[in-house]
Design a protein around this motif. Structure first.
Motif: not given
Length: 405
Positions: A324, A327, A55-56, A51-53
């Motif tokens: 994920d 998250h 989103s980034r 998720y974080d990657e």
């Protein structure tokens, strides 16, 4: 097909994928736990699963979504010529452009897609949903996709996009144009040509603001100040149809299927219709109709400890990011009380879906009307999915129901 032991998204074409519509997420989990970013040798793309990657990278200006032209140029000359009308239309859509052109094209439509417009359209959405359910009740059941979600979203988008009544039949069984393009299909060229002919009949009224349809009202102010070509206007008219109909049709279908598999959540939503918008976001997180989005690296960059060279393809697996566990707690559990409005299904960054609020309203209305009027029972326990690993779209979803009041 790659060896099952070789990490590749192509393994999603395995029989387990069609036999178990939720089995995909187990494979996403395997891939994510092995390496949240890896190079897929078979698909020739970097795959991003966390998720974080995702989103980034969705907000990273070093990645570009303008990939239509490069793909089209690589095709054999005969195929390239035959699908050129489709390639041209996609190339002029805001979705497949980057700033400054993306900003300019987005500005054409964005001022018209306001919360006020969605509120004003809601009674019409409710009326159409009730009419479709009236017919289904007489039969004691329906195919959710063909008898409910498709005609519902078709009616909404026809009104929003200002499709002439005599051209309304051209929206029936609308395919995803991006899927058509990347599979090099010629099937929809005729439909697009006919729709362009109908669209051009009111070109003058659209330009001078005298046409009465909502699309003209949406773009009227920008046409006064911006120099937009007829091709650009038509392409983004098509984008409204493509995103607002095909995608939302199957978001509703997937949501109904998820609730059929989780009767406790269906009953909670029936008792708590105030959870409708929140439930829509959770259902979007749980099973999006679009699983991947692809970008091209404009310059070298780093992701997940890997160096991605300039020119390489990057595939952001939205369906994996939505599941994920780093998250979302218990991500494989459907929970309509979860606050999941930050899901990835509408994208992030400058390409966030302009029609997101309208899609959520349609899902909310569709489920609210369906549950308050009927008791839902899925007939086919092994629903058929379209043959795609990117698009999670049901071919059909037959259900029976009885009135609940």
């Amino acid at each position: 097909m790659p060896d099952p032991q070789t990490p590749s998204l192509l393994n999603l074409f395995s029989p387990e994928w069609s036999a178990d519509p939720y089995g995909v997420y187990a494979y996403y989990r395997e891939l994510r736990e092995a390496s949240p970013v890896y190079y897929d040798e078979w698909m020739r793309t970097w795959v991003v699963l966390g998720y974080d990657e995702i989103s980034r990278l969705s907000k990273d200006e070093r990645l570009s979504g303008a990939r239509i032209g490069s793909f089209h140029e690589q095709l054999p000359s005969e195929v390239r010529a035959e699908i050129e009308p489709l390639a041209n239309a996609l190339s002029d859509m805001m979705l497949f452009n980057e700033p400054p052109r993306h900003t300019r094209l987005r500005r054409l439509v964005k001022p018209g897609l306001t919360p006020r417009l969605v509120r004003e359209m809601r009674p019409a959405i409710e009326k159409l949903a009730d009419e479709l359910l009236d017919r289904a009740e007489e039969r004691g059941g329906m195919d959710v996709v063909h008898d409910f979600s498709e005609p519902l979203t078709r009616g909404v988008i026809a009104r929003l996009a200002g499709v002439p009544e005599k051209a309304g039949h051209l929206l029936e069984n609308w395919p995803g144009l991006l899927h058509e393009f990347f599979t090099q299909s010629r099937a929809e060229i005729g439909r697009i040509t006919e729709l362009r002919t109908a669209f051009e009949e009111d070109a003058e009224g659209r330009r001078n603001g005298t046409a009465q349809d909502l699309f003209t009202q949406m773009i009227a102010e920008q046409l006064q100040y911006g120099d937009y070509s007829d091709d650009e206007i038509f392409a983004n008219f098509l984008l409204l149809i493509d995103a607002g109909q095909a995608t939302t049709t199957h978001l509703i279908g997937n949501a109904v299927l998820a609730l059929a598999h989780h009767p406790d959540q269906a009953e909670l939503l029936r008792q708590r219709p105030d959870l409708g918008v929140q439930a829509a976001h959770e259902l979007l997180r749980y099973d999006s109709s679009v699983q991947f989005t692809t970008r091209v690296a404009l310059t070298a960059l780093e992701a997940g400890g890997h160096r991605i060279p300039e020119g390489d393809s990057v595939t952001l697996v939205l369906g994996s990011g939505n599941r994920d566990p780093l998250h979302y707690a218990e991500p494989d559990r459907l929970d309509i009380t979860r606050r999941a409005a930050d899901h990835l299904s509408f994208g992030h960054g400058i390409h966030y879906c302009l029609g997101a609020s309208l899609a959520v309203a349609e899902i909310d209305v569709a489920l609210r009307r369906l549950l308050e009027r009927t008791g839902l029972r899925q007939v086919d326990t092994r629903p058929q999915w379209m043959d795609s690993i990117n698009f999670r779209m049901l071919k059909r979803l037959p259900v029976t129901f009885e009135r609940v009041h």
